[in-house]
Design an enzyme around this catalytic site. Structure first.
Site, PDB file in Angstrom:
ATOM      1  N   GLU A   1     124.179  28.365  57.996  1.00 32.15           N
ATOM      2  CA  GLU A   1     122.861  27.917  58.485  1.00 32.15           C
ATOM      3  C   GLU A   1     121.746  28.689  57.782  1.00 32.15           C
ATOM      4  OE1 GLU A   1     124.006  28.428  62.774  1.00 32.15           O
ATOM      5  OE2 GLU A   1     123.163  26.415  62.927  1.00 32.15           O
TER       6      GLU A   1
ATOM      7  N   GLU B   1     132.660  26.586  64.627  1.00 35.43           N
ATOM      8  CA  GLU B   1     132.080  26.620  65.974  1.00 35.43           C
ATOM      9  C   GLU B   1     132.962  25.925  67.011  1.00 35.43           C
ATOM     10  OE1 GLU B   1     130.318  26.369  63.240  1.00 35.43           O
ATOM     11  OE2 GLU B   1     128.469  27.491  63.437  1.00 35.43           O
TER      12      GLU B   1
END
Ligand code: 1HE
Length: 259
Positions: free
Chosen positions: A109, A129
């Site tokens: 990210e 995740e």
């Protein structure tokens, strides 16, 4: 001691994630240190390079800090990542990320908010995740999908599969694959080139292109005309254009052979 190291080299801010013992896992402190570096860079640099110390760029969110959080603390934490990352992505300076080793979860990210990504051939990318029972929270659902598309990100998140550098380049996450061990050198060289551009052009590229892409066709073209007029009418643009017309400007490197 700061978990992010800052150094100004020839007007390039060199920002190093400096928590190698934890694989540059992004803690709340690290985020605050990163923000301080970004703020410093804006005051004195013309471009920036961001990279990681040790074997990996970043192992993502510091999972140790996130076991005990409430939902509201989670939202606030995520919003804080958005805020800090926006200072990179929609600030005044072009950022070049030099990647190696793991670029995982929140590390990806972060890489996604740099403007250009250069990777060593040993770099690998993953979004684990799902297997950790969480979701992206550092802007990835917006920024990583813009690079690779929703379908590819969905696959990465559902399966946790690892992308190598060639696949990452094909997916649009990586702009350049450097020679072995030379991503930082390459990213620095690119930052030096960008630092020679007119700052207002760089600002318009960073802040204008994505917004134009996100807007409607007609609005986009109108916004473009405004940016074009704003940049063209500066003294700096006039000087640069006159320099070209007087044959004093550096010419584009014309390749010897057809590419
Ligand atoms: C960590 C973290 C971390 C390492 N948070 N402490 N990210 C992940 O799910 C990736 C988790 N990390 C790993 O899978 C591996 O560490 C790596 C493959 C990246 C690197 O492996 P390796 O063998 O080089 O290192 P290591 O032995 O696994 O880790 C060294 C130390 O770093 C160890 O601590 P120690 O005290 O036992 O020495 C690890 O616990 C620590 N460490 N990664 C905390 N991530 C805004 S939302 C974003 C959501 C996400 O980012 S999800 C993805 C999280």
């Amino acid at each position: 001691m700061s978990q992010v190291h800052y150094e100004l080299k020839e007007n390039i801010a060199c920002i190093r994630l400096a928590r190698p013992d934890k694989r540059n896992a992004l803690s709340d402190q690290m985020l605050a240190d990163l923000e301080a570096c970004v703020e410093k860079a804006e005051k004195e640099a013309l471009a920036a390079v961001i990279y990681g110390e040790g074997k990996h760029f970043s192992a993502g969110l510091d999972l140790a800090e996130h076991v005990e959080k409430t939902a509201i603390q989670g939202i606030e934490g995520s919003r804080n990542w958005h805020r800090v990352f926006a200072r990179i992505q929609r600030g005044a300076l072009p950022y070049f990320a030099a990647l190696h080793g793991a670029v995982v979860g929140g590390g990806l990210e972060l890489a996604a908010v740099a403007h250009v990504r250069v990777a060593d051939p040993d770099t690998w990318f993953a979004l684990p995740e799902g297997s950790r029972g969480i979701f992206v929270g550092g802007g990835g659902s917006v920024n990583i999908t813009r690079l690779m598309g929703v379908a590819r990100m969905t696959d990465l998140m559902l399966t946790g599969r690892v992308l190598n550098t060639d696949e990452a380049e094909r997916y649009g996450i990586v702009n350049y694959i450097a020679e072995e061990g030379r991503a930082l050198e390459k990213a620095f060289a690119l930052a030096k080139i960008a630092a020679k551009n007119a700052p207002l052009s760089n600002y318009s590229i960073i802040n204008g292109l994505q917004r134009i892409h996100d807007s409607g066709y007609d609005e986009g073209l109108f916004f473009e005309s405004m940016m074009a007029a704003l940049t063209q009418t500066t003294d700096e643009a006039k000087e640069r254009l006159e320099e070209f017309l007087a044959k004093k400007a550096k010419r584009l490197d014309i390749p010897d052979k057809p590419i």
